[in-house]
Motif scaffolding. Structure first.
Motif, short mmCIF file in Angstrom:
data_model
loop_
_atom_site.label_atom_id
_atom_site.label_comp_id
_atom_site.label_asym_id
_atom_site.label_seq_id
_atom_site.Cartn_x
_atom_site.Cartn_y
_atom_site.Cartn_z
N ASP A 1 -89.51 43.04 19.66
CA ASP A 1 -88.36 43.87 19.28
C ASP A 1 -88.76 44.64 18.03
OD1 ASP A 1 -85.90 45.03 19.07
OD2 ASP A 1 -84.93 43.28 18.18
N PRO A 2 -88.94 45.94 18.10
CA PRO A 2 -88.67 46.77 19.27
C PRO A 2 -89.86 46.84 20.23
CG PRO A 2 -89.28 48.16 17.44
CD PRO A 2 -89.27 46.75 16.91
N LEU A 3 -89.57 47.31 21.44
CA LEU A 3 -90.57 47.65 22.45
C LEU A 3 -90.32 49.10 22.83
CD1 LEU A 3 -92.80 46.84 24.50
CD2 LEU A 3 -90.95 46.15 26.05
N ARG A 4 -91.35 49.94 22.75
CA ARG A 4 -91.16 51.37 22.96
C ARG A 4 -92.22 51.93 23.90
NH1 ARG A 4 -87.31 53.13 19.41
NH2 ARG A 4 -87.73 55.29 20.00
N ASP B 1 -88.87 50.31 32.88
CA ASP B 1 -90.22 50.64 32.41
C ASP B 1 -91.22 49.51 32.64
OD1 ASP B 1 -89.63 53.23 31.30
OD2 ASP B 1 -88.62 52.20 29.64
N LEU B 2 -90.75 48.31 32.98
CA LEU B 2 -91.65 47.16 33.02
C LEU B 2 -92.77 47.35 34.04
CD1 LEU B 2 -92.51 44.44 32.00
CD2 LEU B 2 -90.89 43.37 33.58
N GLU B 3 -92.45 47.73 35.26
CA GLU B 3 -93.50 47.89 36.27
C GLU B 3 -94.48 49.00 35.90
OE1 GLU B 3 -94.26 45.78 38.61
OE2 GLU B 3 -92.56 44.55 37.96
N PRO B 4 -94.03 50.17 35.41
CA PRO B 4 -95.00 51.17 34.94
C PRO B 4 -95.87 50.67 33.78
CG PRO B 4 -92.89 52.21 35.34
CD PRO B 4 -92.67 50.74 35.47
N ILE B 5 -95.30 49.86 32.89
CA ILE B 5 -96.08 49.27 31.80
C ILE B 5 -97.17 48.36 32.38
CG2 ILE B 5 -95.97 47.51 29.98
CD1 ILE B 5 -93.32 48.80 29.09
N VAL C 1 -91.37 60.60 18.88
CA VAL C 1 -92.03 60.91 20.15
C VAL C 1 -91.72 59.86 21.21
CG1 VAL C 1 -94.28 61.19 21.27
CG2 VAL C 1 -93.85 62.23 19.03
N SER C 2 -91.56 58.60 20.78
CA SER C 2 -91.34 57.52 21.74
C SER C 2 -89.85 57.26 21.93
CB SER C 2 -92.02 56.25 21.25
OG SER C 2 -91.36 55.73 20.11
N ARG C 3 -89.55 56.41 22.89
CA ARG C 3 -88.18 55.96 23.12
C ARG C 3 -88.17 54.46 23.37
NH1 ARG C 3 -87.74 54.52 28.29
NH2 ARG C 3 -88.86 55.65 29.94
N ALA C 4 -87.00 53.86 23.23
CA ALA C 4 -86.87 52.43 23.52
C ALA C 4 -87.15 52.17 24.99
CB ALA C 4 -85.48 51.95 23.15
N ALA C 5 -87.89 51.10 25.27
CA ALA C 5 -88.18 50.74 26.65
C ALA C 5 -86.95 50.16 27.32
CB ALA C 5 -89.32 49.73 26.69
N THR C 6 -86.87 50.34 28.61
CA THR C 6 -85.79 49.78 29.42
C THR C 6 -86.39 48.88 30.50
OG1 THR C 6 -85.79 51.51 31.11
CG2 THR C 6 -84.52 51.94 29.10
N LEU D 1 -97.11 40.18 29.69
CA LEU D 1 -96.37 41.42 29.53
C LEU D 1 -94.96 41.32 30.07
CD1 LEU D 1 -99.13 44.07 30.31
CD2 LEU D 1 -98.41 43.17 28.10
N ARG D 2 -94.74 40.45 31.03
CA ARG D 2 -93.37 40.27 31.53
C ARG D 2 -92.47 39.63 30.47
NH1 ARG D 2 -92.95 41.61 36.76
NH2 ARG D 2 -94.89 41.69 37.98
N ARG D 3 -93.07 39.06 29.44
CA ARG D 3 -92.29 38.49 28.35
C ARG D 3 -92.01 39.49 27.23
NH1 ARG D 3 -92.36 33.20 27.40
NH2 ARG D 3 -90.58 33.78 26.11
N LEU D 4 -92.59 40.68 27.31
CA LEU D 4 -92.44 41.66 26.23
C LEU D 4 -90.99 41.93 25.85
CD1 LEU D 4 -95.17 44.32 27.11
CD2 LEU D 4 -95.08 42.94 25.03
N PRO D 5 -90.09 42.16 26.81
CA PRO D 5 -88.71 42.47 26.41
C PRO D 5 -88.03 41.34 25.65
CG PRO D 5 -89.11 43.13 28.69
CD PRO D 5 -90.29 42.29 28.26
N ASP D 6 -88.45 40.08 25.90
CA ASP D 6 -87.83 38.94 25.22
C ASP D 6 -88.43 38.69 23.84
OD1 ASP D 6 -86.27 38.43 27.49
OD2 ASP D 6 -87.84 37.19 28.38
#
Length: 271
Positions: free
Chosen positions: A168-171, A140-144, A132-137, A160-165
Motif C-alpha cells: 500500500d500503495p500499489l500503482r 490490473d492483477l492479471e495484466p501485472i 503519471v501513474s494511477r492506483a491499481a485495481t 504477486l497475487r498478494r500485492l493488493p493485500d
C-alpha cells in the motif's frame, strides 16, 4: 542435530533467531516466507539455531534467503550444513541470492558466482509526485502477472497475487491502454521498502517511484542494482542515499530476467 522444513507454528523461533543476529524481526515478512516459500531449520537439542529459506518460481528457478545462525553457534559449519541440505531439496534449480561480505565465501564454496551488485539506498524521499501513474485495481492483477512473467522470466504469481493485500500503495502506469509498469511499497513499520518495481524503461520507473513515495515522512529503502545508474542517481538527488551493498550471486545456470526492467526486487529475501 536435526534438519527439516519448519512449520508456521515455528515463526516465533525464526523471529527470535533474527533478533539474535540484530536483524529486524519483520514478522510480516517471515509469515509471507512461510506462505510462499520453504523455510528450513537446523535444530540442536530441539532449539532452532540456523535457518535458510528457498522460494521457488516455477519449475526452474528459486531464490535463497534468510541464511541465519545463532551467534552462540557461529563458525561451527552449521550454516553450510543447512545450505547443503537445502540445495539437495532444490534439486537442480537455478538459484540466486544476495550475499553480504561475511556470507560470500560460503556461497562461493557452494558454487555460487557473483553476477552483479545491489546497493540499498535509504533516506526520506524529497520529491513531488509525477502524476503519471494511477492506483491499481483488481482488474490490473492479471495484466501485472503477465508483464512480470515476461520480464522476470519466471512465475512469481504466488507472491504477486498478494500485492493488493501487502503493498500500500500499489500503482501502475498504462501505455496504449495496457499496463506497462507496476510497483508497490512494503511498510515494515520502521521504513518503507520500495518494491517490486517492474517496467520497460527507467523513465517510467522514476515516475512510478515518485508517485509511490511522495509525501511520506518515513525513511525509504530502495534496493537497486548498481547497473540501474539513472535510477540510482535519481534516488540520490531526491534524498535516498546509497548505503550498504550486497553481491547478487547465482548457481546452476544463467540468472533469468530482463534485468534493466527489474528495477527493485519484491524484497531482497524474495527476488
Amino acid at each position: 542435530m536435526e534438519m527439516r522444513r519448519l512449520t508456521p507454528d515455528e515463526l516465533d523461533d525464526c523471529v527470535r533467531l533474527a533478533k539474535s543476529r540484530e536483524w529486524l524481526p519483520e514478522r510480516r515478512k517471515w509469515a509471507l516466507l512461510f506462505e510462499a516459500g520453504e523455510v528450513y531449520g537446523l535444530l540442536l537439542g530441539g532449539t532452532l539455531v540456523s535457518t535458510t529459506v528457498l522460494t521457488r518460481y516455477g519449475a526452474g528457478y528459486g531464490v535463497i534467503s534468510m541464511v541465519l545462525t545463532d551467534p552462540a553457534h557461529a563458525r561451527q559449519g552449521l550454516a553450510r550444513r543447512l545450505m547443503e541440505y537445502v540445495l539437495e531439496q532444490a534439486d537442480g534449480l537455478v538459484l540466486s541470492l544476495t550475499a553480504t561480505p561475511n556470507g560470500r565465501p560460503l556461497y562461493e564454496r557452494l558454487g555460487f558466482e557473483t553476477v552483479g551488485e545491489v546497493t540499498s539506498h535509504v533516506g526520506v524521499f524529497a520529491g513531488e509526485p509525477s502524476g503519471v501513474s494511477r492506483a491499481a485495481t483488481a482488474a490490473d492483477l492479471e495484466p501485472i502477472l503477465a508483464l512480470d512473467r515476461e520480464l522476470f522470466e519466471a512465475d512469481r504469481g504466488v507472491l504477486l497475487r498478494r500485492l493488493p493485500d501487502l503493498h500500500d500503495p500499489l500503482r501502475v502506469i498504462e501505455r496504449d491502454g495496457r499496463v506497462a509498469a507496476f510497483g508497490g511499497v512494503w511498510d515494515t513499520g520502521d521504513q518503507l521498502v520500495g518494491g517490486p518495481v517492474v517496467t520497460r524503461d527507467p523513465e517510467a520507473a522514476m515516475a512510478l517511484l515518485a508517485d509511490l513515495l511522495a509525501g511520506t515522512a518515513k525513511p525509504v529503502r530502495l534496493d537497486l542494482d548498481t547497473r540501474q545508474t539513472e535510477v540510482c542517481a535519481w534516488a540520490e538527488a531526491h534524498g535516498v542515499q546509497p548505503g550498504f551493498s550486497t553481491k547478487l550471486m547465482v548457481r546452476g545456470g544463467a540468472l533469468p530476467g530482463v534485468r534493466p526492467s527489474l528495477v527493485t526486487s519484491y524484497n531482497v529475501a524474495l527476488g
